[in-house]
Scaffold this motif. Sequence first.
Motif, short mmCIF file in Angstrom:
data_model
loop_
_atom_site.label_atom_id
_atom_site.label_comp_id
_atom_site.label_asym_id
_atom_site.label_seq_id
_atom_site.Cartn_x
_atom_site.Cartn_y
_atom_site.Cartn_z
N THR A 1 0.83 -1.20 0.00
CA THR A 1 0.00 0.00 0.00
C THR A 1 0.86 1.25 0.00
OG1 THR A 1 -1.75 -1.18 1.18
CG2 THR A 1 -1.83 1.22 1.25
N ASP A 2 1.90 1.27 0.84
CA ASP A 2 2.80 2.42 0.91
C ASP A 2 3.52 2.64 -0.42
OD1 ASP A 2 2.05 2.76 3.54
OD2 ASP A 2 3.90 1.93 4.38
N LYS A 3 3.97 1.57 -1.04
CA LYS A 3 4.70 1.69 -2.30
C LYS A 3 3.79 2.19 -3.42
CE LYS A 3 8.44 0.17 -0.43
NZ LYS A 3 9.53 1.04 -0.08
N LEU A 4 2.54 1.73 -3.45
CA LEU A 4 1.60 2.21 -4.46
C LEU A 4 1.29 3.69 -4.25
CD1 LEU A 4 -0.83 -0.80 -4.75
CD2 LEU A 4 0.67 0.09 -6.53
N GLU A 5 1.19 4.10 -3.00
CA GLU A 5 0.96 5.51 -2.70
C GLU A 5 2.17 6.34 -3.14
OE1 GLU A 5 -1.20 8.71 -1.75
OE2 GLU A 5 -1.92 6.66 -1.70
N LYS A 6 3.36 5.79 -2.96
CA LYS A 6 4.58 6.49 -3.39
C LYS A 6 4.58 6.68 -4.91
CE LYS A 6 9.60 6.28 -2.95
NZ LYS A 6 10.73 5.50 -2.44
N VAL A 7 4.14 5.66 -5.65
CA VAL A 7 4.05 5.77 -7.11
C VAL A 7 3.08 6.88 -7.48
CG1 VAL A 7 3.28 4.61 -9.22
CG2 VAL A 7 4.72 3.39 -7.60
N ARG A 8 1.91 6.90 -6.83
CA ARG A 8 0.91 7.94 -7.14
C ARG A 8 1.47 9.34 -6.86
NH1 ARG A 8 -2.82 4.58 -4.08
NH2 ARG A 8 -3.79 3.16 -5.53
N ASN A 9 2.21 9.48 -5.75
CA ASN A 9 2.78 10.78 -5.40
C ASN A 9 3.93 11.18 -6.31
OD1 ASN A 9 0.96 11.07 -3.29
ND2 ASN A 9 2.35 10.19 -1.79
N TYR A 10 4.69 10.21 -6.77
CA TYR A 10 5.85 10.48 -7.61
C TYR A 10 5.43 10.85 -9.03
CZ TYR A 10 10.74 10.10 -9.05
OH TYR A 10 12.01 10.37 -9.51
N PHE A 11 4.31 10.31 -9.48
CA PHE A 11 3.79 10.57 -10.82
C PHE A 11 2.39 11.17 -10.74
CE2 PHE A 11 6.69 6.94 -11.20
CZ PHE A 11 7.50 7.34 -12.24
N PRO A 12 2.23 12.35 -10.11
CA PRO A 12 0.88 12.89 -9.90
C PRO A 12 0.15 13.27 -11.19
CG PRO A 12 2.52 14.54 -9.34
CD PRO A 12 3.27 13.26 -9.62
N ILE B 1 6.73 2.80 -17.12
CA ILE B 1 7.65 3.59 -16.29
C ILE B 1 7.22 3.49 -14.82
CG2 ILE B 1 8.49 5.92 -15.79
CD1 ILE B 1 8.21 6.45 -18.84
N GLN B 2 5.92 3.64 -14.57
CA GLN B 2 5.43 3.54 -13.20
C GLN B 2 5.57 2.11 -12.66
OE1 GLN B 2 1.75 5.82 -12.20
NE2 GLN B 2 1.73 6.23 -14.42
N ILE B 3 5.32 1.13 -13.50
CA ILE B 3 5.46 -0.27 -13.08
C ILE B 3 6.91 -0.56 -12.70
CG2 ILE B 3 5.40 -2.67 -13.90
CD1 ILE B 3 2.89 -1.83 -15.55
N ASN B 4 7.86 -0.12 -13.53
CA ASN B 4 9.28 -0.33 -13.22
C ASN B 4 9.68 0.39 -11.94
OD1 ASN B 4 9.78 -2.05 -15.36
ND2 ASN B 4 10.34 -0.40 -16.74
N PHE B 5 9.16 1.59 -11.74
CA PHE B 5 9.43 2.34 -10.51
C PHE B 5 8.94 1.54 -9.31
CE2 PHE B 5 8.17 5.34 -7.22
CZ PHE B 5 9.28 6.17 -7.11
N LEU B 6 7.73 0.99 -9.41
CA LEU B 6 7.15 0.20 -8.32
C LEU B 6 7.98 -1.05 -8.06
CD1 LEU B 6 4.85 -0.31 -6.30
CD2 LEU B 6 3.60 -1.41 -8.14
N ILE B 7 8.36 -1.76 -9.11
CA ILE B 7 9.14 -2.99 -8.95
C ILE B 7 10.47 -2.69 -8.26
CG2 ILE B 7 10.42 -4.76 -10.23
CD1 ILE B 7 8.04 -4.73 -12.24
N LYS B 8 11.14 -1.63 -8.71
CA LYS B 8 12.43 -1.27 -8.10
C LYS B 8 12.22 -0.87 -6.64
CE LYS B 8 16.54 1.44 -8.67
NZ LYS B 8 17.41 2.12 -9.56
N ASP B 9 11.14 -0.17 -6.36
CA ASP B 9 10.87 0.28 -5.00
C ASP B 9 10.49 -0.89 -4.09
OD1 ASP B 9 10.93 2.59 -3.37
OD2 ASP B 9 8.74 2.62 -3.31
N LEU B 10 9.92 -1.95 -4.66
CA LEU B 10 9.54 -3.12 -3.86
C LEU B 10 10.75 -4.00 -3.51
CD1 LEU B 10 6.21 -4.19 -5.55
CD2 LEU B 10 6.50 -3.33 -3.23
N ASP B 11 11.84 -3.81 -4.24
CA ASP B 11 13.04 -4.60 -3.97
C ASP B 11 13.49 -4.35 -2.54
OD1 ASP B 11 15.12 -6.36 -4.62
OD2 ASP B 11 16.47 -4.68 -4.98
N GLY B 12 13.67 -5.38 -1.80
CA GLY B 12 14.13 -5.25 -0.41
C GLY B 12 13.01 -5.23 0.61
#
Length: 179
Positions: A82-93, A104-115
Amino acid sequence: MSFRISSDLHEKLIASATEGERSLSEEIEWRLEQSFREPEIATKIAETAIVSVKESVMESVYADCGSSIGYEFGRQFGRAITDKLEKVRNYFPDAPEPWYRDIIQINFLIKDLDGVDKSITEYIAAQKARQHPSDSNVFILYLAHAQSLGIDTSGLNQEEVIIKVGEYYAKKEKSQNSE
């Protein structure tokens, strides 16, 4: 209003209008309206699916693990997603497309989910260690996580397993930074 379309598209519209028992004009209007509603519908479906997956993961992990550790892992996983999806929404308003349609947003989310698995495991282990410092569940949690990463844990004690997991992530982070 008038416009030109290919004869192939014209035939498809006539066939669809006939099937839907609409005039050609009504068919064109209906299809145009649907094209504006589609993103709204898709967004609602995706958001509902995310909530459903989150709840399902929490229930499944609890059922599989049969303990509060499994439930807590599922809860933290759902919160992280949920936090990562919210971060995507905020990063690409101002994104013209929702995240699930934009590579681009999917790749951002995947990279952000790493770890995420590492941070959740560390959070739960730290929480368990604070609650029960001598509890062997902390070691079991680290051991299971190390094995899921492909680390050979045979013959290692708790401290050695924790070091190996730390080395794994340090190496992974170093390789990502060098890319």
